[in-house]
Structure formats: structure tokens, C-alpha cells
Motif scaffolding. Structure first.
Motif, PDB file in Angstrom:
ATOM      1  N   ASN A 180       0.881  -1.217   0.630  1.00 24.45           N
ATOM      2  CA  ASN A 180      -0.021   0.016  -0.060  1.00 24.45           C
ATOM      3  C   ASN A 180       0.956   1.028   0.063  1.00 24.45           C
ATOM      4  OD1 ASN A 180       0.986  -0.267   2.658  1.00 24.45           O
ATOM      5  ND2 ASN A 180      -1.081   0.275   3.800  1.00 24.45           N
ATOM      6  N   HIS A 181       2.017   1.735   0.004  1.00 24.24           N
ATOM      7  CA  HIS A 181       2.803   2.511  -0.307  1.00 24.24           C
ATOM      8  C   HIS A 181       2.888   2.558  -1.475  1.00 24.24           C
ATOM      9  CE1 HIS A 181       4.605   0.585   3.391  1.00 24.24           C
ATOM     10  NE2 HIS A 181       5.852   1.139   3.295  1.00 24.24           N
ATOM     11  N   ILE A 182       2.954   4.085  -1.411  1.00 25.44           N
ATOM     12  CA  ILE A 182       3.025   4.978  -2.812  1.00 25.44           C
ATOM     13  C   ILE A 182       4.864   5.007  -3.033  1.00 25.44           C
ATOM     14  CG2 ILE A 182       1.879   6.896  -4.315  1.00 25.44           C
ATOM     15  CD1 ILE A 182       0.137   5.238  -2.622  1.00 25.44           C
ATOM     16  N   PHE A 211       6.067  -1.569 -14.825  1.00 19.69           N
ATOM     17  CA  PHE A 211       6.666  -1.315 -14.228  1.00 19.69           C
ATOM     18  C   PHE A 211       6.764   0.657 -14.219  1.00 19.69           C
ATOM     19  CE2 PHE A 211       8.386  -5.227 -15.467  1.00 19.69           C
ATOM     20  CZ  PHE A 211       9.023  -5.954 -13.590  1.00 19.69           C
ATOM     21  N   ASP A 212       5.855   0.894 -14.607  1.00 21.35           N
ATOM     22  CA  ASP A 212       5.790   2.621 -14.818  1.00 21.35           C
ATOM     23  C   ASP A 212       5.911   3.303 -13.427  1.00 21.35           C
ATOM     24  OD1 ASP A 212       5.903   5.115 -15.387  1.00 21.35           O
ATOM     25  OD2 ASP A 212       4.322   4.668 -16.733  1.00 21.35           O
ATOM     26  N   PHE A 213       6.396   3.667 -12.989  1.00 20.41           N
ATOM     27  CA  PHE A 213       6.743   4.445 -11.569  1.00 20.41           C
ATOM     28  C   PHE A 213       6.717   6.305 -11.362  1.00 20.41           C
ATOM     29  CE2 PHE A 213       7.129   0.213  -9.883  1.00 20.41           C
ATOM     30  CZ  PHE A 213       5.537   0.233  -8.808  1.00 20.41           C
ATOM     31  N   LYS A 214       7.105   6.483 -12.954  1.00 18.61           N
ATOM     32  CA  LYS A 214       7.048   8.171 -13.123  1.00 18.61           C
ATOM     33  C   LYS A 214       6.199   8.583 -12.126  1.00 18.61           C
ATOM     34  CE  LYS A 214       8.978   9.477 -16.658  1.00 18.61           C
ATOM     35  NZ  LYS A 214      10.037  10.429 -16.692  1.00 18.61           N
ATOM     36  N   ASN A 215       4.275   8.195 -12.345  1.00 20.75           N
ATOM     37  CA  ASN A 215       3.455   9.002 -11.025  1.00 20.75           C
ATOM     38  C   ASN A 215       3.594   7.955 -10.177  1.00 20.75           C
ATOM     39  OD1 ASN A 215       3.123  11.367 -13.211  1.00 20.75           O
ATOM     40  ND2 ASN A 215       2.159   9.687 -14.684  1.00 20.75           N
ATOM     41  N   PRO A 216       2.751   8.871  -8.883  1.00 15.97           N
ATOM     42  CA  PRO A 216       3.369   7.739  -8.017  1.00 15.97           C
ATOM     43  C   PRO A 216       2.089   6.935  -7.952  1.00 15.97           C
ATOM     44  CG  PRO A 216       3.168  10.279  -7.257  1.00 15.97           C
ATOM     45  CD  PRO A 216       3.016  10.141  -8.833  1.00 15.97           C
ATOM     46  N   MET A 217       2.559   5.542  -7.476  1.00 18.72           N
ATOM     47  CA  MET A 217       1.857   4.200  -8.032  1.00 18.72           C
ATOM     48  C   MET A 217       1.520   3.471  -6.550  1.00 18.72           C
ATOM     49  SD  MET A 217      -0.761   3.359 -10.005  1.00 18.72           S
ATOM     50  CE  MET A 217      -0.104   4.312 -11.217  1.00 18.72           C
ATOM     51  N   GLU A 218       0.330   2.798  -6.348  1.00 19.18           N
ATOM     52  CA  GLU A 218       0.634   1.795  -5.334  1.00 19.18           C
ATOM     53  C   GLU A 218       1.675   0.656  -5.464  1.00 19.18           C
ATOM     54  OE1 GLU A 218      -2.463   0.157  -3.717  1.00 19.18           O
ATOM     55  OE2 GLU A 218      -3.331   1.751  -2.456  1.00 19.18           O
ATOM     56  N   ILE A 219       2.529   0.364  -4.854  1.00 23.99           N
ATOM     57  CA  ILE A 219       3.802  -0.763  -4.954  1.00 23.99           C
ATOM     58  C   ILE A 219       2.372  -2.137  -5.505  1.00 23.99           C
ATOM     59  CG2 ILE A 219       4.823  -2.126  -4.316  1.00 23.99           C
ATOM     60  CD1 ILE A 219       6.827   0.059  -2.619  1.00 23.99           C
ATOM     61  N   GLY A 220       1.709  -2.073  -5.235  1.00 22.47           N
ATOM     62  CA  GLY A 220       1.215  -3.431  -5.509  1.00 22.47           C
ATOM     63  C   GLY A 220      -0.378  -3.340  -6.583  1.00 22.47           C
ATOM     64  N   SER A 221      -0.497  -1.926  -6.487  1.00 16.36           N
ATOM     65  CA  SER A 221      -1.560  -2.401  -7.965  1.00 16.36           C
ATOM     66  C   SER A 221      -1.345  -2.923  -9.200  1.00 16.36           C
ATOM     67  CB  SER A 221      -1.730  -0.645  -8.043  1.00 16.36           C
ATOM     68  OG  SER A 221      -0.381  -0.093  -8.609  1.00 16.36           O
ATOM     69  N   ARG A 222       0.109  -2.899  -9.183  1.00 14.98           N
ATOM     70  CA  ARG A 222       0.304  -3.860 -11.105  1.00 14.98           C
ATOM     71  C   ARG A 222       1.064  -5.173 -10.421  1.00 14.98           C
ATOM     72  NH1 ARG A 222       1.220   1.304 -13.891  1.00 14.98           N
ATOM     73  NH2 ARG A 222       3.207   1.720 -11.876  1.00 14.98           N
ATOM     74  N   ILE A 223       1.674  -5.308  -9.185  1.00 19.15           N
ATOM     75  CA  ILE A 223       2.330  -6.508  -8.843  1.00 19.15           C
ATOM     76  C   ILE A 223       2.057  -7.703  -9.507  1.00 19.15           C
ATOM     77  CG2 ILE A 223       2.347  -6.925  -7.015  1.00 19.15           C
ATOM     78  CD1 ILE A 223       5.049  -6.598  -5.445  1.00 19.15           C
ATOM     79  N   GLU A 224       0.627  -8.153  -9.811  1.00 18.80           N
ATOM     80  CA  GLU A 224       0.356  -9.230  -9.881  1.00 18.80           C
ATOM     81  C   GLU A 224      -0.261  -9.348 -11.151  1.00 18.80           C
ATOM     82  OE1 GLU A 224       0.619 -11.735  -8.199  1.00 18.80           O
ATOM     83  OE2 GLU A 224       1.311 -10.778  -6.351  1.00 18.80           O
ATOM     84  N   GLU A 225       0.623  -8.396 -11.849  1.00 17.77           N
ATOM     85  CA  GLU A 225      -0.098  -8.124 -13.435  1.00 17.77           C
ATOM     86  C   GLU A 225       0.733  -9.493 -14.536  1.00 17.77           C
ATOM     87  OE1 GLU A 225       0.291  -4.844 -15.738  1.00 17.77           O
ATOM     88  OE2 GLU A 225      -0.824  -3.821 -14.375  1.00 17.77           O
ATOM     89  N   ASN A 226       0.738 -10.071 -15.443  1.00 14.85           N
ATOM     90  CA  ASN A 226       1.270 -11.201 -16.007  1.00 14.85           C
ATOM     91  C   ASN A 226       1.601 -10.610 -17.075  1.00 14.85           C
ATOM     92  OD1 ASN A 226       1.399 -13.380 -17.827  1.00 14.85           O
ATOM     93  ND2 ASN A 226      -0.469 -13.319 -18.455  1.00 14.85           N
TER      94      ASN A 226
END
Length: 339
Positions: A180-182, A211-226
Motif C-alpha cells: 500500500n506504499h505510494i 513497471f511505470d512509477f513515473k507518476n505516484p502509484m501503489e507498489i501493489g497495484s500492478r505487482i500481480e500482472e501477467n
């Protein structure tokens, strides 16, 4: 050599504890948005836990070469060197004799500075050259933990030093993961890896990917993507290639916890940073601080460094250290409160 703990303080509200074993950051106490002092660095309460087999490098200085080298092999001036193989088919973090397992000489000239030095003999871990290393930890008045690395060798060699602190800005006693970290990282590309986590030599654009964190994003928001790269790393375990110019000390990353309000800004002279989300933490051991188990993804690392396997990729920034040269690099982890 005897294990010793050193405490750094400054004129504001931060306290950092470091051991001379591995130069490890044991704890980082910072104030949360309510004014409570929170420990945000994973670690242990005793030396024996840091010395156990397969310990995950909590808080350690990493060298001689942070990250992986393919099959533990590289060449300098036509001579091939073979390193210890300790991570699948590859060499990782300097091997078993790496800096994380050394007792460093320590001197604390004042309450906000710790000077650590160590010697790595020619051939140790397979690396050429007698290497003299100095790492200075200091606390700035801006609540920054500054790390100044320097080294000299009497033979041409390679070097890539970093720090392996695992952060959880919710606090290590929160029993939460870090998803949940940004996070924000100023990088347009990552270093592509293969199924053994070795750099292929290619850079991959992060735009419109997980892998795009150019803008603030939750660490877990896309970590389980295929995504093949997430599969290879079991999550994020990749080097981000900064947009800044190598050698300039600039802000490259920013992360904060909405739970505690604690923020962390990263400044570095390095060209890249390994972003790792604790994908191999298991929670099987209960020997963490205060009995914490440190389960899967309960800490993240922001390891500023040169790229993995650079000696085998001439297109990557060089990690060669020549005789007569001084290796120097600075990184700052600066804490604050997200308003």
C-alpha cells in the motif's frame, strides 16, 4: 572482532542504529504524522540471526559487487576471473565473503557520524586487487541518512557498492506488507532480466507497463500482472535506469505510507537502483525484532547502484576501478512527513 552497535542522532527527530558486522543498518527510528517514533528498517535483535545461512542481507553494505554477475565470470584486459557461484548459476552480492559478512573497523567521531573501513584481499571471492574500502554513515539536519562510499585497489578490478536496507514505512511492528506504499521513480527504463535474474543487456521502457512509477502509484497495484519480467523476479526485483546524468547527486525516488505519513526520498549519484519488494521473505522465522516474522513482501529495498552484470555488457556504465583511481559514490535516504 567484537560486534558493536553505534547510534547516530541529529538535531531533529531521528535515530539510526548500525552494527559493525556488515555495516548493517539495524534500526531507523523516525517520527510519524502523530509524533510517535516508528522503526522503519527490518532487522534482528541479535548478531547470530544476521550470521545465519540464507539471511536476506538485512541492512547490509553490499560488495565487492552488488547484484548479479552471469555465471560468476568476467574479464579484464583479456584475463578471465571466476567468482563464487551462490545464486542459481550466478554470483550475487560478492559471495559468502562479501562485505555483508565482514566485521568492519568502526570509528564514531561525533553523534551523527560513523566511519567504517575494511580490507578485501586480492583474490577474495575471486576478485582481483587488494581493496581498501571506507563507508561513512552520517545524519543530516534534513533527516537524511547519508552514505558515502569510497575505495582504492592496487590492481584493476570491478566494484559496485550499495546498501541493502529493507524499509517498511508502516513500521516493522505493523505486521503489514508494503504493497500500500505510494512510490515514484524517475526512470523511463528498467534493465531487462532473464529467468535467472541476469541482465540480458537490453533496456525495457516502463511506459504503460506494471513497471511505470513515473507518476505516484501503489507498489501493489500492478505487482500481480501477467508480465514476464514480474514472473522472472517473483515481483519487482529490477534495476531502474535513472533519467538523470550519472555522477550528479539528484532526487530519484520518493515513497510514503498513508498509514503513518512517513516519507522517504532517495538522492544518489548512481545511474540506477534495484527496486526489490521482499519477494523471497517467507515469514518462517520469528527471530525478527520484537519477534516479528517478516513475511512475504513485508519490506522493500531501494538499492542505488550500477547495473547488474555490467562487466559483461560494454553498453552499460562501467564498473571498472583502475589503479590510482578512487571509487566514490554518495546516496542519501531522507525521511519526512507526507503532507
Amino acid at each position: 572482532m567484537e560486534n558493536k552497535l553505534f547510534t547516530l542522532t541529529n538535531n531533529t527527530n531521528i535515530k539510526v542504529t548500525i552494527t559493525n558486522f556488515g555495516g548493517r543498518v539495524v534500526s531507523i527510528l523516525v517520527s510519524d504524522k502523530e509524533g510517535n517514533m516508528i522503526d522503519v528498517a527490518l532487522g534482528y535483535d541479535d548478531l547470530t540471526s544476521y550470521q545465519k545461512e540464507n539471511e536476506p542481507y538485512f541492512g547490509a553494505i553490499i560488495g565487492r559487487y552488488g547484484n548479479r554477475i552471469a555465471k560468476g565470470k568476467f574479464s579484464l584486459d583479456g584475463k578471465e576471473y571466476q567468482l563464487e557461484i551462490n545464486n542459481g548459476p550466478n554470483a550475487l552480492h560478492g559471495g559468502s565473503d562479501g562485505f555483508h559478512n565482514k566485521f568492519w573497523n568502526a570509528e564514531q567521531p561525533n553523534n551523527h557520524t560513523l566511519i567504517l573501513t575494511c580490507f578485501s584481499a586480492d583474490g577474495e571471492g575471486g576478485f582481483p586487487g587488494n581493496l581498501h574500502v571506507k563507508v561513512v554513515y552520517s545524519l543530516t539536519d534534513n533527516n537524511g541518512l547519508q552514505i558515502d562510499y569510497s575505495a582504492k585497489s592496487d590492481k584493476k578490478t570491478i566494484i559496485n557498492l550499495t546498501n541493502h536496507t529493507y524499509f517498511n514505512l508502516n513500521g516493522v511492528d505493523s505486521n503489514t506488507d508494503i504493497l500500500n506504499h505510494i512510490l515514484e521513480i524517475d526512470a523511463d527504463n528498467i534493465v531487462e532480466i532473464d529467468e535467472t535474474s541476469i541482465a540480458t543487456g537490453n533496456l525495457l521502457p516502463v511506459l504503460s507497463t506494471a513497471f511505470d512509477f513515473k507518476n505516484p502509484m501503489e507498489i501493489g497495484s500492478r505487482i500481480e500482472e501477467n508480465h514476464e519480467q514480474l514472473t522472472f523476479g517473483n515481483g519487482y526485483d529490477h534495476t531502474y535506469v535513472f533519467n538523470k546524468r550519472e555522477g550528479t547527486l539528484e532526487k530519484v525516488a520518493y515513497v510514503y505510507s498513508r498509514q503513518t505519513g512517513i516519507s522517504l526520498a532517495v538522492f544518489t549519484e548512481e545511474p540506477g537502483m534495484q527496486f526489490y519488494t521482499g519477494n523471497f521473505l517467507t515469514g518462517e522465522d520469528n527471530d525478527g525484532k520484537n519477534g516479528n516474522a517478516y513475511p512475504f513482501r513485508s519490506g522493500f529495498c531501494l538499492e542505488t547502484q550500477h547495473f547488474p552484470d555490467s562487466p559483461n555488457h560494454p553498453n552499460f556504465p562501467s564498473t571498472v576501478l583502475n589503479v590510482g583511481e578512487v571509487y566514490e559514490s554518495t546516496t542519501i535516504y531522507e525521511f519526512g512527513i507526507q503532507k
